[in-house]
Design a protein around this motif. Sequence first.
Motif, short mmCIF file in Angstrom:
data_model
loop_
_atom_site.label_atom_id
_atom_site.label_comp_id
_atom_site.label_asym_id
_atom_site.label_seq_id
_atom_site.Cartn_x
_atom_site.Cartn_y
_atom_site.Cartn_z
N TYR A 25 0.72 -1.14 0.13
CA TYR A 25 0.16 0.02 0.01
C TYR A 25 0.97 1.09 -0.11
O TYR A 25 0.68 2.20 -0.82
CB TYR A 25 -1.09 0.00 1.26
CG TYR A 25 -1.92 1.00 1.34
CD1 TYR A 25 -3.30 0.66 0.72
CD2 TYR A 25 -1.99 2.42 2.18
CE1 TYR A 25 -4.16 1.80 0.62
CE2 TYR A 25 -3.07 3.02 2.09
CZ TYR A 25 -3.91 2.66 1.41
OH TYR A 25 -5.04 3.91 1.66
N THR A 26 1.82 1.11 0.69
CA THR A 26 2.85 2.47 1.07
C THR A 26 3.64 2.48 -0.36
O THR A 26 3.99 3.50 -0.78
CB THR A 26 3.62 2.52 2.24
OG1 THR A 26 2.75 2.54 3.14
CG2 THR A 26 4.48 3.51 2.26
N LYS B 244 -7.00 8.18 -0.33
CA LYS B 244 -6.24 8.37 0.85
C LYS B 244 -5.26 9.59 0.82
O LYS B 244 -5.03 10.54 1.44
CB LYS B 244 -5.37 7.24 1.52
CG LYS B 244 -5.10 7.63 3.01
CD LYS B 244 -4.55 6.22 3.70
CE LYS B 244 -4.33 6.81 5.20
NZ LYS B 244 -4.00 5.44 5.99
N ILE C 99 -5.90 3.81 -2.87
CA ILE C 99 -4.59 4.62 -2.51
C ILE C 99 -4.84 5.87 -2.61
O ILE C 99 -4.17 6.98 -2.01
CB ILE C 99 -3.41 4.03 -3.16
CG1 ILE C 99 -3.15 2.59 -2.42
CG2 ILE C 99 -2.13 4.94 -3.15
CD1 ILE C 99 -2.14 1.96 -3.28
N MET D 237 0.74 6.83 5.34
CA MET D 237 0.20 5.58 4.46
C MET D 237 0.22 4.30 5.19
O MET D 237 -0.40 3.31 5.21
CB MET D 237 0.76 5.36 3.33
CG MET D 237 0.28 6.68 2.21
SD MET D 237 -1.06 7.28 2.24
CE MET D 237 -1.80 6.17 0.98
N SER E 137 1.81 4.02 -3.06
CA SER E 137 1.51 5.31 -2.84
C SER E 137 2.65 6.14 -3.34
O SER E 137 2.79 7.14 -4.04
CB SER E 137 1.45 5.53 -1.27
OG SER E 137 0.25 4.73 -0.70
#
Length: 174
Positions: free
Chosen positions: A6-7, A47, A44, A82, A10
Motif C-alpha cells: 500500500y505504501t 487516501k 490509495i 500511509m 503510494s
Amino acid sequence: MRLTDYTDYSLRTLIYVAVHPGELVTIQRVADAFGIPKNHLIKIVQKLGQAGFLHTVRGRAGGIELGRPAAGINVGEVIRTMESDFHLVECFQGDDNHCIITRVCGLRGVLSAALRAYFEVLDAYTLQDLVEKPAALNRALGQGEAASLAGIPVKGMVRKAHPSRKTAGETGSQ
C-alpha cells in the motif's frame, strides 16, 4: 522492516504524477505503468487526496495531480500517513504487550532509536528528490506501461498478476 505494498504503491503513484507536471494523470495510467490493480490504486489515491498529497478531479476528463509542489511533499510524512503500524515488536504494543522482560530489556530502546534514525533519513528527502531525473523515469515508466498493456513482465518491474487475467505461460488448468 518492510513497508506494505500500500505504501510502496503510494510512493510510486506520487512519483508517476510528479514526472507528469501540469497534466491530469488517470489512475489507469498509473496502474498500467506499474502493473498494479486499478481497484487497489483507487483506495490509495483517495487516501493520498485526503492527506493533501494529491488533488483529484472527478469526471470524464478528470484525473490526479500533485496537491502541492513535489518539493513540499516529504517522504517520511507520506510513509507515516500511509503505514498503519510501526510497532516493530510486542513491547511497542502498549496495553497488548505481554512480554515478561519489557521492564528490564534494552531491545525496545534500541529499536526505538533505530526507528527514529530511519525516519530522520526519510524526513531529509522530498518527492522532488526522488524525481531528479524525470526523463529517465518517463522512459522507464513508458516501458512499464507498454509491457503491462501487453501482459509482459519488464526486468526490474514487479508485476503482480491480476486474478482475472492470465499471465504468459498460464494454462486453463490449475
